[in-house]
Design a protein around this motif. Structure first.
Motif, mmCIF file in Angstrom:
data_model
loop_
_atom_site.group_PDB
_atom_site.id
_atom_site.type_symbol
_atom_site.label_atom_id
_atom_site.label_comp_id
_atom_site.label_asym_id
_atom_site.label_seq_id
_atom_site.Cartn_x
_atom_site.Cartn_y
_atom_site.Cartn_z
ATOM 1 N N GLU A 156 11.231 3.369 2.228
ATOM 2 C CA GLU A 156 10.233 4.278 2.810
ATOM 3 C C GLU A 156 9.865 3.854 4.223
ATOM 4 N N CYS A 157 9.885 2.553 4.473
ATOM 5 C CA CYS A 157 9.564 2.056 5.811
ATOM 6 C C CYS A 157 10.711 2.314 6.781
ATOM 7 N N GLU A 330 -7.172 -1.029 -5.251
ATOM 8 C CA GLU A 330 -6.463 -0.838 -3.992
ATOM 9 C C GLU A 330 -4.995 -0.490 -4.245
ATOM 10 N N LYS A 331 -4.414 -1.093 -5.272
ATOM 11 C CA LYS A 331 -3.049 -0.728 -5.647
ATOM 12 C C LYS A 331 -2.972 0.737 -6.053
ATOM 13 N N GLU A 332 -3.970 1.185 -6.796
ATOM 14 C CA GLU A 332 -3.977 2.576 -7.269
ATOM 15 C C GLU A 332 -4.257 3.558 -6.143
ATOM 16 N N ARG A 333 -5.040 3.150 -5.157
ATOM 17 C CA ARG A 333 -5.346 4.034 -4.041
ATOM 18 C C ARG A 333 -4.111 4.325 -3.197
ATOM 19 N N LYS A 335 -0.536 5.332 -2.567
ATOM 20 C CA LYS A 335 0.470 6.116 -3.279
ATOM 21 C C LYS A 335 1.883 5.795 -2.801
ATOM 22 N N TYR A 336 1.990 5.382 -1.546
ATOM 23 C CA TYR A 336 3.312 5.146 -0.955
ATOM 24 C C TYR A 336 3.325 3.790 -0.261
ATOM 25 N N ILE A 341 -3.156 -0.850 3.901
ATOM 26 C CA ILE A 341 -3.906 -1.653 2.938
ATOM 27 C C ILE A 341 -5.272 -1.947 3.538
ATOM 28 N N LYS A 342 -6.337 -1.564 2.847
ATOM 29 C CA LYS A 342 -7.680 -1.898 3.309
ATOM 30 C C LYS A 342 -7.939 -3.380 3.067
#
Length: 614
Positions: A156-157, A330-333, A335-336, A341-342
């Motif tokens: 994706e990156c 944070e993992k669940e927030r 999606k991709y 990452i906050k």
């Protein structure tokens, strides 16, 4: 007695009467006009007459609002940018990387293979390690242009595209150095040039913090002239990282400031994701993912394509920065893999920020000195004043993490404490007392007000309408364990029989037995808190608790860590009226028998089981 009644004539009636009289006189004059120029005079007279009529008309009161006359539109023109995405051709680097020899030392980011060293080579290696606290011998033998191999980031990156509208902002890369090794400094510079799109990189500013090494003076200035967009600016007096970065920011012409350390290497596609996030939100302060470059071998820890494990920044109550795994929410927030990452705090060495936002948010505290605490201060300030700190996982910049600093502090390490007190006084409200209980020097400095003037920073906090530290803990870092603001008991735990204190020992980060040591009254390894949950916490850095078990009593990571956790039975201690420390889970008490803290059968008459806080 009046023969005629007085009439009141309105301005409108007078005007109409005046027009009628005027027309009568003109017609009478024209009829009497004789001669060859009659027609011309007649035409001129009609013009005069019509002008007069128009003047009278315009001077009459307006009893009806008319529609506005159409005006030429002068709309602001919105800058146009082409649709679609940047092409690879548009994102070509400033300088193409030379063809690499795959067998060269450290090629493709691999470890330097040392082999057997001669006596002279060993001396060179030892000198480099002592001066730089990393293997300069290895670094000097690795190409300044070394490749890091194929792009191993997640798909994706690699496939990420960047919109042309709004356009990606330009950036100035600022690198502060002090007596840096030639090879690591120049490899950092070339790494930026080889991996940054030419249309985005305005300049690289090398800020010299009063280096004394000869190779960093005229030789460096002459060398970078060939690189055109690289320049050197200097602080003639050693003032440290904070003021050096401010000098670089002042010189910068890019829309975004990108700060790097002087011993970094940039991976494929590192810059575009940082700038794209700032293009989306100018209040985002973004860091790359920062893998390690091994300080001994200079091996680059490359990202992996799948199941990448991410960390984020945190802080402890001694105000030190650290890393932790992402919490589940944070993992669940995210999606991709491309999602930011906050992070509650950031390391502060490598990051990008909009130049205008950097200035708006208060740049750095200019009265902080040299180095230390500025990253935690900026972390609190950005979050509390409306911005956000993020790690951009598709951006990767490797960094040589040294185990100690090779540089001295002109005013001693006391400057770090002073910096921390300044940030605590401005941003932490009443929670600053938690820090002061763990740092006696800081508490003394705060009490004596020897940390400098903070009025400008408090005014900034008010002007920006910043939120308080409770908001930060509840909304940004709810996972943080917050010690009791006013614990019932804290300090050293002294044994009556030995007249020594409980001590965690050196480098005990959990899992090791406690020791008994002469009481020194300095806190540190002898600092404990008796919490409202009946734990005995040693929480200078990590949250560690006395853990009752068979054999020697150890210090272990506290089970109660905040939301969703609870106290372990082995970590509950009752302080009895007889000054015993009883562990209810085992029914036994803490004893200093044989000078080794352990559990034993409870005996109120035994002075080796008698404990008190001091």
């Amino acid at each position: 007695m009046r023969l005629f009644p007085r009439r009141r004539f309105s301005p409108l009636k007078l005007a109409v009467l005046g027009v009628a009289v005027f027309f009568f006189l003109v017609i009478l004059f024209m009829q009497q006009d004789m001669g060859g120029e009659a027609s011309d005079r007649k035409a001129r007279m009609i013009d005069v007459m019509m002008g007069a009529v128009n003047n009278i008309r315009d001077s009459m009161p307006k009893f009806q609002i008319q529609a506005p006359e159409p005006r030429e539109e002068h709309e602001e023109r919105v800058p146009q940018c082409p649709p679609g995405y940047y092409s690879p051709a548009e994102l070509k680097p400033v300088i193409e990387r030379p063809i690499q020899d795959p067998q060269a030392p450290g090629a493709d980011g691999q470890a330097f293979k040392e082999g057997t060293l001669s006596e002279e080579e060993q001396k060179e290696k030892d000198r480099g390690m002592q001066k730089q606290c990393f293997n300069q011998f290895a670094s000097d033998r690795i190409s300044l242009h070394r490749s890091l191999g194929v792009d191993t980031r997640p798909p994706e990156c690699i496939d990420q595209k960047f919109k042309r509208c709004p356009p990606l902002p330009t950036t100035s890369v600022i690198i502060v150095f002090h007596n840096e090794a030639w090879s690591t400094l120049l490899r950092t510079v070339y790494s930026v040039l080889h991996s940054s799109p030419a249309i985005l990189l305005k300049e690289i500013i090398l800020v010299d913090d009063a280096s004394t090494d000869e190779h960093l003076k005229t030789q460096l200035e002459e060398y970078v002239k060939q690189l055109q967009i690289v320049k050197v600016v200097r602080q003639l007096e050693r003032k440290g990282l904070i003021t050096a970065r401010l000098l670089g920011a002042k010189e910068a012409i890019g829309e975004v400031l990108t700060f790097l350390d002087s011993h970094c290497e940039c991976f494929h596609g590192w810059l575009e994701p940082l700038l794209a996030r700032i293009a989306e939100d100018h209040t985002a302060v973004v860091s790359p993912d920062i893998p390690s470059i091994n300080l001994n071998t200079f091996e680059f820890s490359k990202p992996v394509r799948h199941s990448q494990q991410h960390n984020r920044g945190n802080f402890d109550w001694s105000l030190s920065f650290g890393w932790e795994a992402l919490p589940q929410h944070e993992k669940e927030r995210r999606k991709y893999e491309t999602d930011p990452i906050k992070t509650p705090t950031f390391a502060g060495g490598l990051f990008s920020i909009s130049k205008s936002y950097f200035e708006h948010i208060g740049s750095y505290d200019e009265q902080m000195e040299i180095w230390g605490g500025e990253n935690v201060e900026m972390s609190f300030r950005v979050w509390q004043c409306g911005g956000q700190l993020e790690i951009i996982p598709c951006s990767t910049v490797g960094h040589v993490f040294r185990t100690k600093s090779p540089h001295s502090f002109p005013k001693g390490t006391q400057v770090i404490t002073r910096n921390q007190v300044r940030l605590a006084e401005v941003w932490m409200d009443g929670y600053k007392e938690i820090f002061y209980r763990r740092n006696r020097n800081a508490a003394t400095m705060a009490r004596e007000h020897t940390y400098g003037d903070i009025s400008a920073r408090l005014r900034l906090k008010e002007d920006l309408k910043c939120k308080n530290f409770t908001w930060y803990l509840q909304n940004v870092y709810p996972e943080a364990f917050v010690p009791d603001l006013t614990p019932a008991l804290y300090g050293a735990i002294k044994n009556k029989g030995l007249q020594h204190c409980l001590d965690v020992g050196e480098s005990n980060h959990g899992g090791k037995p406690l020791i008994m040591y002469p009481c020194h009254g300095m806190g540190g390894n002898q600092y404990f808190e008796y919490t409202s949950h009946k734990e005995l916490r040693h929480n200078i850095g990590k949250q560690l608790c006395l853990h009752g078990s068979t054999g020697p009593v150890k210090i272990e990571e506290c089970r109660l860590k905040g939301r969703g956790t609870s106290v372990a039975r082995e970590q509950i201690w009752e302080l009895t009226s007889d000054n015993l420390l009883k562990n209810p889970a085992s029914g036994m008490c803490l004893t200093a028998k044989d000078r080794k803290p352990a559990l034993g059968s409870c005996d109120p008459t035994d002075p080796l089981q008698n404990w008190s806080f001091s």
